[in-house]
Design a protein around this motif. Sequence first.
Motif, PDB file in Angstrom:
ATOM      1  N   CYS B 331       0.802  -1.230   0.000  1.00  0.00           N
ATOM      2  CA  CYS B 331       0.000   0.000   0.000  1.00  0.00           C
ATOM      3  C   CYS B 331       0.836   1.282   0.000  1.00  0.00           C
ATOM      4  CB  CYS B 331      -0.923   0.046   1.210  1.00  0.00           C
ATOM      5  SG  CYS B 331      -1.620  -1.559   1.672  1.00  0.00           S
ATOM      6  N   TRP B 347      -3.439   9.544  -5.778  1.00  0.00           N
ATOM      7  CA  TRP B 347      -3.452   8.435  -4.828  1.00  0.00           C
ATOM      8  C   TRP B 347      -3.849   9.057  -3.500  1.00  0.00           C
ATOM      9  CZ3 TRP B 347       1.898   6.671  -6.940  1.00  0.00           C
ATOM     10  CH2 TRP B 347       1.700   5.857  -8.068  1.00  0.00           C
ATOM     11  N   GLY B 371     -10.641  -2.975  -4.928  1.00  0.00           N
ATOM     12  CA  GLY B 371     -10.001  -1.830  -5.561  1.00  0.00           C
ATOM     13  C   GLY B 371     -11.010  -0.804  -6.037  1.00  0.00           C
ATOM     14  N   MET B 386      -6.980   1.897  -7.991  1.00  0.00           N
ATOM     15  CA  MET B 386      -6.454   1.039  -6.920  1.00  0.00           C
ATOM     16  C   MET B 386      -6.720  -0.412  -7.294  1.00  0.00           C
ATOM     17  SD  MET B 386      -6.975   0.918  -2.913  1.00  0.00           S
ATOM     18  CE  MET B 386      -7.210  -0.615  -2.015  1.00  0.00           C
TER      19      MET B 386
END
Lengths: 243, 430
Positions: B331, B347, B371, B386
Amino acid sequence: MVAMPSLPIHCRLAVLALCGLLAATSARADLADATERLAACSACHGEQGEGVRGAEYYPHLAGKPAGYLFEQLQNFRDGRRVNAQMTWLVGSMDDAYMAAIATHYAAMPPRTRPADTGAETLTEAMRQTAVRLVEEGDPARDVPPCTACHGKALTGLEPAIPALVALPADYIIAQLGNWRSGVRHAQPPDCMAEVARDLSPGDIRAIAVWLSRQVAADGAGPAPAGSFLPPRACGAMPHGEAP
Amino acid sequence: MRSRRLAIALLAALPLLLLILTIGGALLLFQGGLEPYRVPRDAGTPIDADTGLLAHGEYVAAIGNCAGCHTVRGGTAFAGGRPFTTPWGTIYSTNLTPDAEAGLGDWSLPEFRHAMRHGVSRDGVLYPAFPYAHFALLDEADIRALFAWLRTLPASDYRPPPNRLEFPAGWRWTQVLWRMLHYRPQNPDFGAEMPAEWRRGRYLVDGLGHCGMCHGRRGAMGSLPASGYLAGGRIADSGWYAPPLDGQQLARYDASELADYLRSGISPHGSAYGPMGEVVYQSLQHLTAEDARAVATFLKSVPPRTPPRPAQGEAAHSFVAGAADLYEKHCAGCHGRDGEGGKDGAWPPLVDAVAVTAPDPVNAVRMILYGGIAPTTPGNPQPYSMPPFVEALDSAQVAALANYIRVRFGGQPPLVTAEMVRARHGIPAH
């Protein structure tokens, strides 16, 4: 645009319309920072769209015709094709971004290794069934050869017919099954639904296992648009008369 | 002899009967008296539909997100058929196109106005999956323009499937009882003394934009009590958690960041996902800059109904062994080693993010499993994404990560177990 001298005029128009659609929506086709932007896609399809090693189900995307990839993204979003993970990711995505993503993967080098699915062994009987159906079809059951549309090398045809080589066997079996049961749709006329309905489950297994072991060894991409004429009507693709 | 006993019994029951009638009458009055049940039959005055009016109607339809609820995936826009799952069964939205049989073809403006404001139509008392309690605030100009614009849609003869509801909810008249207990019409004059921008914001949030349908905390029987006003909660239909909308929750945004978030789906403090991604994609991206600003101004003025949350990492606790390594490995590359985010917010930061501060961990678990990609909008034409971790990590690892980010970046206790993660497997249909 490639010259298409041998095609009837309505066919040329159809190809142009599809390319035009793609061009019109891909004004933003440049995808800067694509690998990082598309991290979600890489998880299953590989960083270059070449597929993930050991993945037992996911298709590779690299080098497939942009028109085909674009349509599949739309199909997931608009409910013509069902995969919960894909629909979840592209549910709030517009055509322009889809076109940019499709163009990006279409420009990646096609995959040159077979599917690594650990699928069942290909018996000699299965191999024979597969090769016969893929290369000759079965006129008695009105099944055209796969090569008639997907090309001699099975690497597809621009702008909308995908490569079949090296796809995981489970994936091919699932797609043909979805066409038979009406879960997967393409733009009408949906030629693949007809073909899938005319195949038996045994045929489908043989073809799928055989295809998963084929490769485009030289890294060949799809045949240029108009380089040959598929025998059936599929979406907006130009076609000849049904045999 | 017999009749005398009956008379005495009746006499004795009379006070009880009167009491019941009085309470019933009062409850009926609270929900607007009998007026809502009189569906007007008159034709109304014809609307002079010029292009200005139609453009306005299209805007009202977009911000009211009529298409979002009245379109099933893969179906004709506005032709209905989207399912709404409730604890009592499934309700399907209706066809709003001008088809005479299947849609609103032979509706008059008065009937349309009545259905929007009171939730009752020729089809009976409507279920509150239709946000009529919010649409009750719609002003005459918006209703007229909306109706005129809906009539310009191509007619579709699609008929949504019949509702599948349990006894007795399947009988529409039971909604009268529900309304007596749970429906209190909105006060259109609330905040009359406030500045025009604030009032416009309130109109968009409580009226046309019906934000409370997801952001309100539900009470008994799916109701939206005043005490839960924009207080946040689990959305019954899709199972996602929607945060409170108030000055405290939204303190991370200044008003112009918040206005930009509503239209673009992205901000330095997080991006929209799940149901909010859909709302931005289908509806809020069309907000005018002034309207977005009005919504932001109003939302930041809403007093919080939840206690302030604990500061980050305050909850004393030791992480499951390996959780920090998992975070570092999977992550931190995007969300930053300290949850600060990356690429100018493309992000998103995890510090104070909705999924980590929410009392309900469901969003964190789902995001890690499946995601996400923020909605495409003019302000964010090519969103970053993601990846799903549903195959890379097992349920225990997902639980450890969810706990790790929620404790470290959101000050929440580590509630998530591997069993909870397994129970949340499966992507919600919408």
